[in-house]
Design an enzyme around this catalytic site. Structure first.
Site, PDB file in Angstrom:
ATOM      1  N   ARG A 104      65.772  61.752  19.863  1.00  0.00           N
ATOM      2  CA  ARG A 104      64.632  62.630  19.626  1.00  0.00           C
ATOM      3  C   ARG A 104      63.472  62.200  20.501  1.00  0.00           C
ATOM      4  O   ARG A 104      63.002  61.063  20.411  1.00  0.00           O
ATOM      5  CB  ARG A 104      64.234  62.590  18.146  1.00  0.00           C
ATOM      6  CG  ARG A 104      63.183  63.619  17.776  1.00  0.00           C
ATOM      7  CD  ARG A 104      62.989  63.686  16.279  1.00  0.00           C
ATOM      8  NE  ARG A 104      62.439  62.444  15.732  1.00  0.00           N
ATOM      9  CZ  ARG A 104      62.155  62.261  14.455  1.00  0.00           C
ATOM     10  NH1 ARG A 104      62.390  63.213  13.584  1.00  0.00           N
ATOM     11  NH2 ARG A 104      61.657  61.107  14.035  1.00  0.00           N
ATOM     12  N   THR A 108      57.824  65.420  21.861  1.00  0.00           N
ATOM     13  CA  THR A 108      58.143  66.810  21.507  1.00  0.00           C
ATOM     14  C   THR A 108      58.959  66.914  20.224  1.00  0.00           C
ATOM     15  O   THR A 108      59.038  67.986  19.620  1.00  0.00           O
ATOM     16  CB  THR A 108      58.941  67.478  22.634  1.00  0.00           C
ATOM     17  OG1 THR A 108      60.236  66.855  22.729  1.00  0.00           O
ATOM     18  CG2 THR A 108      58.211  67.341  23.962  1.00  0.00           C
ATOM     19  N   ASP A 200      64.498  54.447   8.949  1.00  0.00           N
ATOM     20  CA  ASP A 200      65.292  54.833  10.110  1.00  0.00           C
ATOM     21  C   ASP A 200      66.721  54.307   9.932  1.00  0.00           C
ATOM     22  O   ASP A 200      66.943  53.097   9.939  1.00  0.00           O
ATOM     23  CB  ASP A 200      64.677  54.260  11.392  1.00  0.00           C
ATOM     24  CG  ASP A 200      65.384  54.754  12.642  1.00  0.00           C
ATOM     25  OD1 ASP A 200      66.567  54.421  12.839  1.00  0.00           O
ATOM     26  OD2 ASP A 200      64.742  55.477  13.432  1.00  0.00           O
TER      27      ASP A 200
END
Length: 209
Positions: A104, A108, A200
């Site tokens: 990712r 953005t 995460d």
């Protein structure tokens, strides 16, 4: 519209609690993810086709059933999806494993492909995409599209936890894909992390920051 199935078996709920706990170390985290993935495989494969065969027991001949139909393919989205492969393979040892590498973009938040290696016959397989976290849905949507672009036509998505936003995005982009999750969490925070979540998944699986 594809169905959303929440696998809320007590064993899954129990193990997911320790997966979420920030004090759970990488070794135990990996073991728990493997165990939950194995438990989820049972429900994800509930609709596999069966065929009748004749076998001989130590006492007599009898008719029984075996799995038939399409072959299976496990497709982890790198890197966190790797943590779910061994659990699935322990139940589905004949499945082939492909890999899709996505990350990712931190600015953005859009997925970027960097690797894709798949079984040559994916159009003949029931494909199970593995990704512990369904957050924004961007990686899952992109990964599923990569499979479709290469001939995949029977696809399921399996995640440990999901945000409502991610589920909605996958359903809008791929209404033919069923989604299996162990929990639907509350929301995404401003950094696009699932809340309450588990942090995460990749970092916790592999001990990185």
């Amino acid at each position: 519209m594809g169905k959303v199935v929440v696998l809320d078996h007590p064993l899954i709920k129990h193990k997911l609690t320790f997966i979420r706990d920030k004090n759970t170390g990488s070794k135990e985290f990996r073991e728990l993810v493997k165990e939950v993935s194995m438990l989820m495989a049972y429900e994800v494969t509930r609709d596999l086709y069966l065929e009748e065969v004749e076998i001989e027991t130590p006492l007599t001949k009898t008719k029984s059933q075996i799995i038939s139909g399409k072959k299976l393919g496990l497709i982890p989205i790198l890197r966190a999806g790797l943590g779910m492969v061994d659990g699935m393979l322990s139940i589905l040892p004949a499945a082939k494993v492909g890999h899709i590498g996505l990350y990712r973009d931190p600015e953005t938040l859009k997925p970027v492909e960097y690797y894709c290696k798949l079984p040559y016959d994916i159009e003949e397989r029931d494909l199970i995409v593995l990704d512990p976290m369904l957050a924004t849905g961007g990686s899952a949507v992109a990964g599923i599209q990569f499979l479709k672009n290469r001939g995949g036509n029977s696809i399921k998505l399996v995640c440990l936890i999901a945000a409502p936003e991610g589920i909605e995005k996958v359903q809008n982009a791929h209404p033919d894909v069923d989604i299996f999750v162990a929990s639907i969490d509350e929301k995404l925070n401003e950094d696009a992390y699932i809340v309450p979540g588990l942090g995460d998944a990749g970092d916790r699986l592999f001990g990185t920051k």
